[in-house]
Scaffold this motif. Structure first.
Motif: not given
Length: 333
Positions: A144-145, A290-291, A303-305
């Motif tokens: 978050e954020h 972001e991922y 990242a995928i999860c």
């Protein structure tokens, strides 16, 4: 004296010696100035309520995937029911309602699309496995954020992590949420299953109906009353009610959760999640920006999860359709 300080003093004057007190929290990951109005646990509740992951629960499966009807539960309505049951127990035991509510509001933030079917898919295909309660902690600590997290207190993060499996929470408030979660999902899943005509109320085990009652309201009241009457040094349920709950759980797994109607759709959802994972494992460059940053820091699996678990049911279906369903060819003008 600030309003927050008066609230903290009130906690010491009125709550049980077993309660967690806001002014005695083990603290946050990062120090920050106190609020003049809200206690630490009240701020945590508000941060969870206003975060993106909480809003997405509205479009995530509880049991029935993409049900047609306005009255079936979603992860959001489940969360609200858990929160209310947990607060009722906390108030009766003179424990900290604010802490209890914060944990309840955050306990399912890490759930995948399609509920446990999606979780099963990620757990089977990810080399590191996947557990929604651990992902809920990751959401509030890291995702978050914009990657900064919500900076919640230790007590809230611990309660979220321990709401489902493993060790008990360090606070009685956290242990309440574990019981409230079980109480809520079992009873509202019965109601949804009756609405879907998978079972009838009459089919529920006779011993369960005699011990807990014949309606949802009676069953929840019996379980809550049992917890309140039997708790003291720890949060426990009385033996007769616990035995009836376990019998009811066995019935629900046999007749509802593993029924062909539910399992057929769950299998589709599990495979859908796996296909999405496989696609991004081959095309990590297609992840949102972001991922991609998470790929660089923690690897593609993480990242995928993170990306898939944050999807709503409808977004996951839409993305699957975009990636795997052929489009009719039209001549370009």
């Amino acid at each position: 004296m600030t309003i927050r300080k008066r609230s903290e003093d009130w906690e010491h004057q009125t709550l049980s010696c077993h309660a967690a007190f806001a002014d005695q929290t083990r603290g946050r990951g990062r120090e920050e100035p106190e609020c003049d109005i809200r206690t630490a646990f009240q701020r945590d509740r508000d941060r969870i309520l206003h975060c993106n992951s909480f809003r997405r629960l509205m479009h995530k499966t509880q049991v029935f995937i993409c049900p047609e009807g306005d009255h079936y539960r979603t992860r959001l309505t489940h969360t609200l029911e858990v929160s209310q049951i947990a607060r009722t127990i906390a108030r009766a035991l003179r424990l900290n309602e604010d802490l209890t509510e914060a944990i309840a509001m955050g306990h399912d933030l890490g759930h995948t699309p399609f509920g446990h079917a999606g979780e099963k898919g990620l757990d089977e295909i990810s080399p590191n496995g996947y557990k929604h309660y651990m992902q809920s902690v990751r959401v509030v600590e890291h995702l978050e954020h914009g990657g900064a997290g919500l900076n919640l207190t230790f007590e809230v993060r611990n309660g979220i992590q321990c709401h489902s499996h493993g060790e008990d929470a360090v606070t009685q408030e956290g242990r309440i949420v574990r019981f409230a979660d079980k109480t809520a999902y079992m009873n509202h899943d019965i109601e949804d299953a009756v609405r879907a005509q998978i079972i009838t109320e009459e089919e529920l085990p006779f011993h369960v109906k005699c011990t807990l009652g014949r309606s949802k309201s009676e069953r929840i009241s019996s379980l809550v009353d049992s917890i309140v009457r039997n708790s003291g040094e720890d949060i426990v349920m009385g033996a007769p009610e616990l035995a009836a709950y376990k019998e009811l759980r066995e019935f629900m797994f046999a007749q509802v959760y593993k029924s062909p109607i539910v399992r057929d759709e769950e299998d589709k959802a599990t495979e859908l999640v796996k296909r999405l994972y496989e696609y991004f494992a081959r095309h990590a460059d297609k992840l949102p920006t972001e991922y991609k940053l998470i790929v660089d820091k923690e690897g593609a699996d993480r990242a995928i999860c993170d990306y898939i678990s944050g999807m709503s049911d409808r977004f996951a279906i839409s993305l699957y359709d975009e990636l795997f369903i052929p489009r009719s060819w039209t001549k370009q003008q």
